[in-house]
Design an enzyme around this catalytic site. Structure first.
Site, PDB file in Angstrom:
ATOM      1  N   CYS A 162       0.836  -1.197   0.127  1.00 56.25           N
ATOM      2  CA  CYS A 162      -0.073  -0.101   0.018  1.00 56.25           C
ATOM      3  C   CYS A 162       0.780   1.347   0.024  1.00 56.25           C
ATOM      4  O   CYS A 162       0.315   2.610  -0.017  1.00 56.25           O
ATOM      5  CB  CYS A 162      -0.841   0.145   1.076  1.00 56.25           C
ATOM      6  SG  CYS A 162      -1.898  -1.339   1.258  1.00 56.25           S
ATOM      7  N   HIS A 301      -2.743   8.155   5.865  1.00 54.27           N
ATOM      8  CA  HIS A 301      -2.940   6.642   5.269  1.00 54.27           C
ATOM      9  C   HIS A 301      -4.418   6.531   5.690  1.00 54.27           C
ATOM     10  O   HIS A 301      -4.981   5.823   4.760  1.00 54.27           O
ATOM     11  CB  HIS A 301      -1.787   6.024   5.859  1.00 54.27           C
ATOM     12  CG  HIS A 301      -1.889   4.382   5.200  1.00 54.27           C
ATOM     13  ND1 HIS A 301      -1.854   4.326   3.831  1.00 54.27           N
ATOM     14  CD2 HIS A 301      -1.953   3.303   5.783  1.00 54.27           C
ATOM     15  CE1 HIS A 301      -1.887   3.010   3.326  1.00 54.27           C
ATOM     16  NE2 HIS A 301      -1.802   2.337   4.340  1.00 54.27           N
ATOM     17  N   GLU A 312      -0.735   5.331  13.066  1.00 54.95           N
ATOM     18  CA  GLU A 312      -0.298   6.769  12.382  1.00 54.95           C
ATOM     19  C   GLU A 312      -0.504   7.908  13.392  1.00 54.95           C
ATOM     20  O   GLU A 312      -0.023   8.793  13.204  1.00 54.95           O
ATOM     21  CB  GLU A 312      -1.576   6.861  11.221  1.00 54.95           C
ATOM     22  CG  GLU A 312      -1.033   7.696  10.330  1.00 54.95           C
ATOM     23  CD  GLU A 312      -1.935   7.849   9.152  1.00 54.95           C
ATOM     24  OE1 GLU A 312      -1.390   8.707   8.135  1.00 54.95           O
ATOM     25  OE2 GLU A 312      -2.640   7.075   8.798  1.00 54.95           O
ATOM     26  N   LYS A 333      -9.486   7.725   2.077  1.00 48.53           N
ATOM     27  CA  LYS A 333     -10.071   6.309   1.867  1.00 48.53           C
ATOM     28  C   LYS A 333     -11.382   6.079   2.658  1.00 48.53           C
ATOM     29  O   LYS A 333     -12.149   5.251   2.295  1.00 48.53           O
ATOM     30  CB  LYS A 333      -9.128   5.255   2.723  1.00 48.53           C
ATOM     31  CG  LYS A 333      -7.755   5.194   1.977  1.00 48.53           C
ATOM     32  CD  LYS A 333      -6.675   4.157   2.674  1.00 48.53           C
ATOM     33  CE  LYS A 333      -5.574   4.270   2.178  1.00 48.53           C
ATOM     34  NZ  LYS A 333      -4.729   5.225   2.302  1.00 48.53           N
ATOM     35  N   HIS A 338      -9.905   1.850   0.017  1.00 46.75           N
ATOM     36  CA  HIS A 338      -8.141   1.732   0.093  1.00 46.75           C
ATOM     37  C   HIS A 338      -8.075   1.177  -1.455  1.00 46.75           C
ATOM     38  O   HIS A 338      -8.144  -0.190  -1.614  1.00 46.75           O
ATOM     39  CB  HIS A 338      -7.990   0.804   1.193  1.00 46.75           C
ATOM     40  CG  HIS A 338      -6.647   0.458   1.404  1.00 46.75           C
ATOM     41  ND1 HIS A 338      -5.498   1.213   0.697  1.00 46.75           N
ATOM     42  CD2 HIS A 338      -5.745   0.086   2.420  1.00 46.75           C
ATOM     43  CE1 HIS A 338      -4.414   1.150   1.083  1.00 46.75           C
ATOM     44  NE2 HIS A 338      -4.368   0.421   1.935  1.00 46.75           N
ATOM     45  N   PHE A 397       1.906  -3.210   4.049  1.00 51.51           N
ATOM     46  CA  PHE A 397       2.113  -4.778   4.483  1.00 51.51           C
ATOM     47  C   PHE A 397       3.868  -4.936   4.239  1.00 51.51           C
ATOM     48  O   PHE A 397       4.623  -4.395   3.203  1.00 51.51           O
ATOM     49  CB  PHE A 397       1.485  -5.699   3.733  1.00 51.51           C
ATOM     50  CG  PHE A 397       0.151  -5.821   4.284  1.00 51.51           C
ATOM     51  CD1 PHE A 397      -0.371  -5.346   5.290  1.00 51.51           C
ATOM     52  CD2 PHE A 397      -0.616  -6.907   3.440  1.00 51.51           C
ATOM     53  CE1 PHE A 397      -1.674  -5.322   5.571  1.00 51.51           C
ATOM     54  CE2 PHE A 397      -2.199  -6.984   4.221  1.00 51.51           C
ATOM     55  CZ  PHE A 397      -2.617  -6.417   5.177  1.00 51.51           C
TER      56      PHE A 397
END
Length: 412
Positions: A162, A301, A312, A333, A338, A397
Site C-alpha cells: 500500500c 494513510h 499513524e 479512503k 483503500h 504490508f
C-alpha cells in the site's frame, strides 16, 4: 540539486474518472463505496467496495488493445494520459531519453490471473491467452505508459504493497532532483476487486463486513473494523523546474521531500508505537528543509483498521508534538476505500488540489471518538485552510513506509 514541480494530474477513482470530478466529489463529501457489482460476493461475507464506475477504456484504447491489457494497466494509462494532456507536454519539444515513468502497483493483473487460471482448469492449458503474462505482470502499467508516450528514460515499477504509489512518486522526484531526468510520470494503479482479491483480504480479517456503506470505511472512528477495497489510478507529471518554466508550463505544486523506510517488524501489522512511520515523516521534512510547524495539512494513510489508525496517530504525535492537534488531517479512503498500491497516487492528487484550492476534504462517516485517535481529522465537512506545505502518508504490508512532502506553488 534540481527543483521538482508538478505540471499534470490524472485520476480514475471510485468518485470519478477525471481529476475535476474526483476533486469535486471529495470536497462534497460524497461516498464512492457501494455494493459490489463485479461478482456475487455473498459467500465471501464482504459486500461493499469502492468500484470505479462508468470507465470507458475505448477513450484511450482500441478494441484489440483492450483485450491485451489488464484493467490495472487500463486505469493507469487513462490517468497518465489525463495528466499528460494537463501538463501541456503533448505539444512540447522534449528529449524523450530524459523522460521516464515510475508507477506503483501492489499486485498487478490479479483479475486476469484469476480468470486465466479458471480457463486452464476448465478448458486446458492450451486455451490460456498468449497475452496472459504481459497482462498480469505488475511492470506493464509503466511499460504501457512508456510505450504510448515514447518515454525512453527509466521505466520502473515499485511494489511495496500500500506504499507503492507514494514510493513511486518519491523515486521519480529523486530521479529529477538528481539530474537524471527532466520529466517523470509517476503514481499508482490497482484493480483487485475480484473474487480472489476480496477473498484473500477477507481471510486476513482485514476487510469490514458491514452492509452499511456509511459505516464501512470509517478511519479513526472507534468502531472501525477493517478497510474497504477500492480500485483505480492516480498519476502525476513531475518536471524539473527550469524545464517547466522554459516552456511556459502551468505549475500546480512542488515536491520538496520524501521519506522511505521499513518497520522491519511484522508482515502485516505496523509498529504499535508508530516509530517507523514517524521516522519516514521526519525524513521527508528534513529533505524539505522545513520545521514540523510548517506543515499545514496531512493526507493520512487512514485505512479504517484498528492497528493502522492508532499507529499513524501516534507517529504524527511523535513528529509534531503538541502541534499535532493543530494540523488538519483527512483520510481520502473514507470516501474511496483503500486502493492498495494506487492509494498514494490518488491521495497525492488530492493533496496537490488541497494546496491549490485552500480546501481540505472531509473524513466522512466518523461518529464515535477514540481516545487513541484524538487529532483533527476534519470530521465536520470540507474546511478552508491556508497551508504552504502538506504531507501524504502511505504505509504497507511488510512494514513499508513512504511519505512525500508537497509545497504550494507561488510564482517566484
Amino acid at each position: 540539486m534540481k527543483r521538482v514541480v508538478i505540471t499534470g494530474l490524472g485520476a480514475v477513482t471510485p468518485l470519478g474518472n477525471t481529476v475535476k470530478e474526483y476533486w469535486q466529489k471529495l470536497v462534497n463529501g460524497e461516498l464512492g463505496i457501494r455494493k459490489i457489482t463485479k461478482f456475487a460476493s455473498d459467500d465471501i461475507n464482504v459486500t461493499l467496495a469502492g468500484e470505479v464506475k462508468d470507465f470507458d477504456p475505448s477513450q484511450v484504447l482500441d478494441r484489440k488493445e483492450q483485450k491485451r491489457m489488464d484493467l490495472f494497466s487500463q486505469y493507469g494509462l487513462a490517468a497518465a494520459l489525463e495528466a499528460w494532456e494537463m501538463s501541456g507536454l503533448s505539444d512540447a519539444e522534449i528529449n524523450h531519453k530524459r523522460f521516464g515513468v515510475i508507477v506503483g502497483s501492489g499486485i498487478g493483473g490479479m483479475t486476469t490471473l484469476q480468470d486465466q487460471v479458471r480457463v486452464m482448469d476448465k478448458k486446458g492449458a492450451n486455451r490460456v491467452t498468449p497475452f496472459f503474462v504481459p497482462m498480469v505482470i505488475a511492470n506493464m502499467a509503466s511499460g504501457n505508459i512508456s510505450i504510448r508516450l515514447g518515454a525512453k528514460g527509466t521505466s520502473q515499477t515499485i511494489v511495496t504493497a500500500c506504499a507503492s504509489a507514494t514510493n513511486a512518486i518519491g523515486e521519480a522526484f529523486r530521479a529529477i532532483k538528481s539530474g537524471a531526468a527532466d520529466i517523470m510520470i509517476s503514481g499508482g494503479t490497482e484493480a483487485t476487486i475480484c473474487e480472489i482479491g476480496i477473498a484473500g483480504f477477507a481471510a486476513l480479517n482485514a476487510l469490514n463486513t458491514t452492509n452499511d456503506p456509511k459505516r464501512a470505511s470509517i478511519p479513526f472512528d472507534k468502531e472501525r473494523k477493517g478497510f474497504v477495497m477500492g480500485e483505480g489510478a492516480g498519476m502525476l507529471v513531475l518536471e524539473e523546474l527550469e524545464h517547466a518554466q522554459k516552456r511556459g508550463a502551468v505549475i500546480l505544486g512542488e515536491i520538496v521531500g520524501y521519506g522511505s523506510n521499513c518497520d522491519a517488524s511484522h508482515m502485516t501489522a505496523p509498529l504499535k508505537d508508530g516509530s517507523g512511520a514517524a521516522d519516514a515523516i521526519a525524513m521527508a521534512l528534513e529533505e524539505a528543509k522545513i520545521q514540523p510547524e510548517d506543515i499545514g495539512y496531512i493526507n493520512a494513510h487512514g485505512t479504517s483498521t484498528p492497528a493502522n489508525d492508532a499507529a499513524e496517530t501516534t507517529a504524527i504525535k511523535h513528529v509534531f508534538g503538541a502541534y499535532a492537534k493543530k494540523i488538519p488531517i483527512s483520510s481520502t479512503k473514507s470516501m474511496t476505500g483503500h486502493l492498495l498500491g494506487a492509494a498514494g497516487g490518488i491521495e497525492a492528487v488530492a493533496s496537490v488540489k488541497t494546496l491549490q484550492e485552500d480546501l481540505a476534504h472531509p473524513t466522512v462517516g466518523y461518529k464515535v471518538s477514540d481516545p487513541e485517535c484524538d487529532l483533527d481529522y476534519l470530521t465536520e465537512g470540507v474546511r478552508s485552510i491556508h497551508a504552504e506545505y502538506a504531507i501524504s502518508n502511505s504505509f504497507g504490508f511488510g512494514g513499508h513506509n513512504a511519505v512525500i512532502c508537497l509545497k504550494k506553488w507561488r510564482d517566484q
